[in-house]
Each structure stands twice: as C-alpha cells, then as structure tokens.
Design an enzyme around this catalytic site. Sequence first.
Site, PDB file in Angstrom:
ATOM      1  N   SER A 135      -4.881  -1.591  11.919  1.00  0.00           N
ATOM      2  CA  SER A 135      -5.301  -0.566  10.972  1.00  0.00           C
ATOM      3  C   SER A 135      -6.801  -0.388  11.168  1.00  0.00           C
ATOM      4  O   SER A 135      -7.550  -1.358  11.044  1.00  0.00           O
ATOM      5  CB  SER A 135      -4.995  -1.058   9.553  1.00  0.00           C
ATOM      6  OG  SER A 135      -5.560  -0.179   8.607  1.00  0.00           O
ATOM      7  N   LYS A 161      -3.051   2.545  13.767  1.00  0.00           N
ATOM      8  CA  LYS A 161      -3.015   3.289  12.496  1.00  0.00           C
ATOM      9  C   LYS A 161      -4.442   3.602  12.109  1.00  0.00           C
ATOM     10  O   LYS A 161      -5.305   2.729  12.150  1.00  0.00           O
ATOM     11  CB  LYS A 161      -2.324   2.432  11.437  1.00  0.00           C
ATOM     12  CG  LYS A 161      -2.696   2.718   9.981  1.00  0.00           C
ATOM     13  CD  LYS A 161      -1.901   1.834   9.022  1.00  0.00           C
ATOM     14  CE  LYS A 161      -2.708   1.489   7.781  1.00  0.00           C
ATOM     15  NZ  LYS A 161      -1.981   0.553   6.879  1.00  0.00           N
ATOM     16  N   LYS A 163      -7.081   5.377   9.200  1.00  0.00           N
ATOM     17  CA  LYS A 163      -7.221   5.819   7.822  1.00  0.00           C
ATOM     18  C   LYS A 163      -7.632   7.279   7.835  1.00  0.00           C
ATOM     19  O   LYS A 163      -8.462   7.685   8.676  1.00  0.00           O
ATOM     20  CB  LYS A 163      -8.283   4.980   7.113  1.00  0.00           C
ATOM     21  CG  LYS A 163      -7.882   3.512   6.953  1.00  0.00           C
ATOM     22  CD  LYS A 163      -6.762   3.361   5.940  1.00  0.00           C
ATOM     23  CE  LYS A 163      -6.443   1.891   5.684  1.00  0.00           C
ATOM     24  NZ  LYS A 163      -5.358   1.736   4.694  1.00  0.00           N
ATOM     25  N   ASP A 188      -2.838   6.566   7.465  1.00  0.00           N
ATOM     26  CA  ASP A 188      -2.707   6.062   6.085  1.00  0.00           C
ATOM     27  C   ASP A 188      -3.731   6.780   5.216  1.00  0.00           C
ATOM     28  O   ASP A 188      -4.936   6.679   5.451  1.00  0.00           O
ATOM     29  CB  ASP A 188      -2.969   4.545   6.084  1.00  0.00           C
ATOM     30  CG  ASP A 188      -2.706   3.901   4.725  1.00  0.00           C
ATOM     31  OD1 ASP A 188      -2.423   4.627   3.752  1.00  0.00           O
ATOM     32  OD2 ASP A 188      -2.781   2.649   4.651  1.00  0.00           O
ATOM     33  N   GLU A 213       1.267   7.304   5.748  1.00  0.00           N
ATOM     34  CA  GLU A 213       1.422   6.309   4.692  1.00  0.00           C
ATOM     35  C   GLU A 213       0.790   6.806   3.394  1.00  0.00           C
ATOM     36  O   GLU A 213      -0.358   7.267   3.394  1.00  0.00           O
ATOM     37  CB  GLU A 213       0.710   5.026   5.173  1.00  0.00           C
ATOM     38  CG  GLU A 213       1.178   3.753   4.527  1.00  0.00           C
ATOM     39  CD  GLU A 213       0.442   2.546   5.153  1.00  0.00           C
ATOM     40  OE1 GLU A 213       0.124   2.566   6.357  1.00  0.00           O
ATOM     41  OE2 GLU A 213       0.189   1.590   4.408  1.00  0.00           O
ATOM     42  N   ASP A 238       3.475   2.743   0.422  1.00  0.00           N
ATOM     43  CA  ASP A 238       2.785   1.458   0.326  1.00  0.00           C
ATOM     44  C   ASP A 238       2.521   1.206  -1.163  1.00  0.00           C
ATOM     45  O   ASP A 238       3.351   0.585  -1.851  1.00  0.00           O
ATOM     46  CB  ASP A 238       1.492   1.525   1.171  1.00  0.00           C
ATOM     47  CG  ASP A 238       0.571   0.314   1.024  1.00  0.00           C
ATOM     48  OD1 ASP A 238       0.857  -0.573   0.201  1.00  0.00           O
ATOM     49  OD2 ASP A 238      -0.465   0.247   1.718  1.00  0.00           O
ATOM     50  N   LYS A 262       4.078  -5.438   1.383  1.00  0.00           N
ATOM     51  CA  LYS A 262       2.935  -6.352   1.243  1.00  0.00           C
ATOM     52  C   LYS A 262       3.363  -7.378   0.216  1.00  0.00           C
ATOM     53  O   LYS A 262       3.705  -7.025  -0.914  1.00  0.00           O
ATOM     54  CB  LYS A 262       1.695  -5.617   0.749  1.00  0.00           C
ATOM     55  CG  LYS A 262       1.054  -4.731   1.807  1.00  0.00           C
ATOM     56  CD  LYS A 262      -0.187  -4.044   1.285  1.00  0.00           C
ATOM     57  CE  LYS A 262      -0.774  -3.145   2.367  1.00  0.00           C
ATOM     58  NZ  LYS A 262      -1.741  -2.187   1.812  1.00  0.00           N
ATOM     59  N   GLY A 290      -1.162  -5.254   5.618  1.00  0.00           N
ATOM     60  CA  GLY A 290      -2.228  -6.255   5.524  1.00  0.00           C
ATOM     61  C   GLY A 290      -3.218  -5.881   4.445  1.00  0.00           C
ATOM     62  O   GLY A 290      -3.289  -4.719   4.033  1.00  0.00           O
TER      63      GLY A 290
END
Length: 375
Positions: A135, A161, A163, A188, A213, A238, A262, A290
């Site tokens: 990420s 991934k 952000k 995400d 996400e 998520d 998670k 994570g």
Amino acid sequence: MKIESVTLREIRMPLVHFFETSFGRTTERRILLVSLELDGITAWGECVAGEGPFYSEESIDTAWYALNAYLAPSVAGLRFERATDCVRSFSPIRGHRMARAALENALWDAEAQTKSVPLWKLLGGSRTEIPCGVSIGIQDSVDQLLAKIEGELAAGYQRIKVKVKPGWDLNVLAQIRERWPGIVLSCDANSAYRLSEIDHLREFDQFGLLMIEQPLWYDDFYFHAQLQKAIKTAICLDEAIHNARDAEAAIEIGACRIVNVKVGRVAGFSEAIRVHDVCQQRGIPVWCGGMLETGIGRSHNIALSTLPNFTLPGDVSASKRYWKDDIIEPAVEVSSRGTIQVPEAAGRGFKIREDLIDRLTVRKEVIRGATRSTR
Ligand code: OSB
Ligand code: MG
C-alpha cells in the site's frame, strides 16, 4: 490458561517514510502493545488504533482507556481454556474493537505457545507462503510515487495499491498505467468520495483496477451498493465491515465484490475467521489489510493470511518498509516472488525484542487480578 497479569505499553516509533491517506499523514507511530503473563509464558498483541480517530472512531488513547478500565480487568486473574472464550468476557462492552482485538489476539498467541503449535495452524490456516502486495501512500509528487512503485515492483511485490483522493486520482492512475500497463493495480480512497461524484468514479473503470477500496462514507454499505451497480471496477469494503454480520449484509445487497479483513477492525481473530467464512461461503475473496503494524501485528496478519479464502495479495509487507529496527526477530522479509514464508515455529514464529521494547516504552500499566499497580 490463567491470566496472571495484563501489561499495557505505549511505544513510539518513527516511520521510515511518512504514510499519507485521504484522511491525513503519519510520520511517527504511537503504538499500544498488550502482553499477558500466564503459565510461565509471555504472549503479545498489538492494538492497531491510530494516533487520532481518523480511520475509525478509535485511537490509541480510547483503546488505552477501554483496555485499562474494562477489558483487562474483565479477564485478569481468570482462566480460559481457549483464546476465543475471552470474547464472552468482553460482551458487555460495546465497540472498542481494536482494543479488544489486541487482548484477544495476545491470548491466541498464548494458546499457540501453550499447545506448542504455530499460531496459523491454531487459526485453521493451511498456506505455507502468503502472497504480498504493498500500500503506497499519497506522495509529495507523482514522480516520487512512480519511483516508489518502481522500487516495490523490483522487490517482487505482486500487487500495487495506491491511495487516492480528489485531486490525486485519475491523473495519477493514468501515469501509472502508461508506465506499467500490465501490473496488478488497485486503489484505496478511505472514504474520500460521495455518491454525487458517480460520474467521476466511473472514470476509474478505464484503468483495469483489481478493486477500489472504500470509496464512499466510512460507515456505509447501502450507497456503495448503488455505486457498485454503476461501475465496473470491483468495490472492496474496508472501514465499513465490523463483523461477519456486516459482511453478510454488504454482500447480500451487492455493496462489494471483495472484502478487506483487518483483525483489529473486526475485534480479533475469532470474528476475523467468521468474516473469512461468510465471504468464502458466498464466493467473495478476502485479503488481509494492514495498519502500519510493528512486527507483532504483522506476524498476526501473516498467520491470518494462511486461511484458504485469503486468495488476493494482502497489505502484509516487509518490516523494513516501515521500520529501521523492528521489535521482532527476525524482521518480516519478503521473497523476490513477493511472498512471505510462513514460520513453522510454535506461537507467532518471531521472537520479541523485549530490550528494544523497554527502551521505546513511554508509559506502562500492569493489571492484575483484583488489584492493580502502576510502574
Ligand atoms: O485503509 O488500508 C487502509 C494504513 C492506515 C490506515 C488505513 C489503511 C492503511 C494502509 C496501510 O493502507 C497498509 C499497510 O500497513 O501497509
Ligand atoms: Mg483501506
């Protein structure tokens, strides 16, 4: 297993590189660790709550409060046959899932050590190697982001991934795709968009993403179902999934095609296994998210990722991406194929560097049976 005492510690650790999401930037972590003394062993758990209530309503300070005032006293001095049995002690307490998870997961570690089995076997896992992704946070420039991606691909990671947020999205994804048309790529949003931006969100479809996400509100799945009908890209939830019941409802209304698990967000291993199971029964793949964990949380994530429906690469990556000096030994390493070898040893499979933890500790509280003491 009789829990003689529960120790709470706050440690401070600077990140090797800042981590930025749509809700803010982190440069130094404040981390709450939970350890249990029982039957001559010490077992560990990590609370994944952030420094402030920005990912979810929990923070390290609310978790400290919940653990110190309610959760630890509800189990200190008690005997449990299995780790999962402690969930019943927590049932009068609402919310505070990350706080619960830290304590419950420490007890799973204790059970694995007591029975001399690897934690992942105790959880019902079967994989001996887990697939890893990374990420990558929002950077100061797109060039900086591209350089990071280049490094992670060279290291072997199987999925990138990034952000995203308004202003750091289509333009960024376009440049990544131009340079690497074939990589497995996802994004995400951490709840950065609204349903009124549906036309903008439809534009993400052109990049062939594995998933987007949590694009909408952190506590929603109803409107995510409307969005999922309007876009081709698979939505992964998520923030919005707190338990197996949420996962069931979200899947049933079509709010997502993938679920991020998670263990802290869902209150511990017992519920994480249930989320895994309901997704598996409905043909929905899961992956392990994570929360910028130290090696303790990271080793728990590795164990969870061995369950059969964790078929997509998780955000479980090498210690050195986060820490100069991790608090476990050996540090978590990733192979050139982008995998982590699951340890065969009993318990977590990684040793705790207690001296280092002691040096990093800024507050500590020990909770025993009926009485308490502060050091
Ligand atoms: O949404 O997955 C998230 C970190 C902090 C809060 C939320 C998230 C993240 C990450 C980091 O994406 C994943 C990692 O630990 O590598
Ligand atoms: Mg996320």
